[in-house]
Design a protein around this motif. Structure first.
Motif, short mmCIF file in Angstrom:
data_model
loop_
_atom_site.label_atom_id
_atom_site.label_comp_id
_atom_site.label_asym_id
_atom_site.label_seq_id
_atom_site.Cartn_x
_atom_site.Cartn_y
_atom_site.Cartn_z
N GLY A 265 89.02 -2.77 -43.07
CA GLY A 265 90.37 -3.31 -42.98
C GLY A 265 91.43 -2.29 -43.32
O GLY A 265 91.17 -1.08 -43.38
N ASP A 266 92.66 -2.78 -43.54
CA ASP A 266 93.76 -1.89 -43.88
C ASP A 266 93.73 -1.56 -45.37
O ASP A 266 93.08 -2.23 -46.18
N GLU A 267 94.46 -0.53 -45.71
CA GLU A 267 94.47 -0.07 -47.09
C GLU A 267 95.23 -1.01 -48.01
O GLU A 267 94.96 -1.09 -49.20
N GLY A 268 96.20 -1.76 -47.46
CA GLY A 268 96.93 -2.70 -48.29
C GLY A 268 96.05 -3.81 -48.83
O GLY A 268 96.14 -4.20 -50.01
N ALA A 269 95.17 -4.36 -47.98
CA ALA A 269 94.25 -5.40 -48.44
C ALA A 269 93.27 -4.86 -49.48
O ALA A 269 92.93 -5.53 -50.46
N LYS A 270 92.82 -3.63 -49.27
CA LYS A 270 91.89 -3.02 -50.23
C LYS A 270 92.58 -2.81 -51.58
O LYS A 270 91.98 -3.07 -52.64
N ALA A 271 93.83 -2.35 -51.55
CA ALA A 271 94.56 -2.17 -52.81
C ALA A 271 94.80 -3.49 -53.51
O ALA A 271 94.75 -3.58 -54.75
N GLN A 272 95.03 -4.56 -52.74
CA GLN A 272 95.23 -5.87 -53.34
C GLN A 272 93.96 -6.37 -54.02
O GLN A 272 93.99 -6.94 -55.11
N ILE A 273 92.81 -6.14 -53.39
CA ILE A 273 91.54 -6.55 -54.00
C ILE A 273 91.27 -5.75 -55.27
O ILE A 273 90.83 -6.29 -56.30
N LEU A 274 91.55 -4.45 -55.23
CA LEU A 274 91.36 -3.63 -56.42
C LEU A 274 92.26 -4.07 -57.57
O LEU A 274 91.85 -4.07 -58.74
#
Length: 485
Positions: A193-202
């Motif tokens: 996915g996009d990096e924004g979703a990954k940062a939100q999960i982190l």
């Protein structure tokens, strides 16, 4: 007493009332008009049957109709067994359902069984990313099994956590280990996915163990306070607020004193220096008067510092006027000249707080023309009337015209005041001349009488001074004649 009539007999035996041949048939009674809805009984009795057509609009509003859930008839229910597709143990339960529902229909409440995302890891991932000297692989697996079983409710997990032959773990230790493993798995696994979703999960798996421990200790200390400690904290808080207010007040007074004494050399804002050709003595007097007033009003008496002497010796006067306006660029000045724009600086207050009374709203320049005093208004209007100038209205109230009218009003006021003083002095001179003329005539008559009297009497020596009794008498007689006249 009259006997029962035929109508009474027929009503007793429930016989139809058939009128005899001799009785005429009664005309059918007209149906009585019904009172419309929304109209009071008193109003309807006044207007009678001639009700207006607008009565229909006065009808009471009906309540919202009840929804028809299923139409007419009674619904049939059946006791039927079912199985929840979300459960993995194959448990079968029973419940009431409507007749006609398919037997293989999905359980409707299965959609609310939302499970949290659970992470699993392989031996290779654990060896590369998840190794920790305080945690073993078996204890980490035991922790993830409890978190998955109790749906990440860490209060329950900490209560049920009993790893054999393991150290004592607090809830912060369990949360720190679980969230750190999840962050490492998300960070090191491939992400589509996009990096924004990954940062939100982190960010959702972020946990600061030390801060959480400190927060709980602080809350425990707050809950364990005694009443004396609570009262002491409140007193300290009140004292702190008082010290802050005193500090702000002292700073304000210090700035005002520095502006007064040092002026432009103090380095404080809102200070303007004006060059004036005045003597050092008047300069020293003005500065010393201002400083004395400030000192008596706000601070204790202090010895005179050499700063005031140096300020008094200079030829620069200190003014608390608004700061010097910034110079405009050539382009801005040309634009203002083309559009007849005159820019003025808004006066700034030297006090710390600006009150509502000190605020100056927008106004027209013609409304600020000076009005003459009521005692001299008529005379000033007469003077301006001779010049064909109106003192109350300007056809073109531009800046230059307003300044000229103001100067004209000042000149007319000065002229009227001067004329009043001249008339007063002329009147005093005229009264003085009349008084001096009458006094000279009386003086000549008294002088003749004194000469006649002094020729007769002899002088008498008294305390080394020569005085005549007759001359004293003549003096008293002359004053008496002057008063009588």
């Amino acid at each position: 007493m009259a006997g029962p009539s035929a109508a009474d007999v027929r009503s007793v035996f429930s016989l139809p009332s058939t009128p005899g041949p001799s009785q005429p048939k009664a005309p059918p009674a007209t149906e009585r008009a019904r009172k419309p809805e929304g109209m009071s009984r008193e109003l309807y009795s006044l207007i009678g049957q001639s009700a207006p057509t607008l009565v229909a609009q006065l009808a009471k509003p009906r309540l919202k109709q009840k929804p028809n859930l299923g139409g007419g008839g009674r619904a049939k229910w059946e006791w039927r067994s079912f199985q929840n597709q979300v459960r993995s143990d194959g448990l079968r339960l029973s419940h009431w359902v409507k007749a006609g529902t398919p037997h293989d229909a999905e359980y409707p409440f299965a959609q609310y069984n939302v499970q949290n995302t659970t992470y699993t890891y392989t031996q290779d991932e654990y060896t590369k990313f998840l190794v920790d000297k305080d945690w073993t692989r078996e204890e980490t697996d035991y922790l993830f099994d409890l978190v998955r079983q109790y749906d990440q409710r860490f209060y329950i997990v900490a209560d049920r956590y009993e790893y054999p032959e393991g150290p004592q773990r607090s809830m912060e230790d369990l949360k720190d280990r679980y969230f750190s493993v999840c962050r490492k798995l998300v960070r090191n696994r491939p992400w589509s996915g996009d990096e924004g979703a990954k940062a939100q999960i982190l960010s959702s798996y972020a946990f600061d163990k030390e801060r959480e421990v400190m927060r709980k200790k602080y809350l425990e200390s707050l809950e364990s306070r005694t009443p004396n400690e609570i009262a002491e904290e409140e007193a300290l808080f009140t004292e702190l607020k008082r010290l802050e207010q005193n500090e702000r007040r002292f700073k304000k007074e210090r700035d005002e004193l520095l502006r007064t004494l040092l002026g432009i050399e103090s380095g404080l804002p809102d200070v303007q220096a004006e060059e004036e050709g005045i003597t050092g003595t008047s300069q020293a007097e003005s500065i010393s008067a201002v400083s004395t007033k400030k000192t008596k009003k706000k601070v204790a008496a202090e010895p005179e510092t050499p700063t005031s002497a140096s300020a008094s010796a200079s030829y620069t006067t200190v003014s608390l006027a608004p700061p010097i306006p910034k110079k405009q660029s050539a382009k801005s000045a040309a634009y203002d000249a083309l559009h007849c724009i005159h820019r003025t600086e808004v006066p700034q207050l030297t006090t710390a707080t600006a009150t509502k009374a000190a605020h100056q709203p927008v106004y027209l320049r013609s409304y600020k023309l000076p009005a003459p005093k009521s005692a001299n208004a008529h005379k000033i209007a007469q003077v301006l009337g001779e010049l064909s100038v109106s003192s109350s209205r300007l056809v073109m109230p531009t800046k230059d015209n307003c300044q000229k009218l103001e100067a004209l009003l000042e000149a007319a006021t000065a002229l009227v005041e001067t004329k009043k003083q001249v008339d007063k002095i002329d009147q005093e001179i005229r009264l003085a001349q009349e008084r001096l003329g009458q006094g000279s005539a009386d003086g000549d008559a008294d002088a003749d009488a004194e000469e006649d009297t002094m020729d007769v009497d002899e002088p008498i020596e008294e305390d080394g001074r020569a005085q005549s009794v007759a001359s004293a008498k003549s003096g008293r007689s002359s004053r008496a004649r002057r008063q009588s006249s």
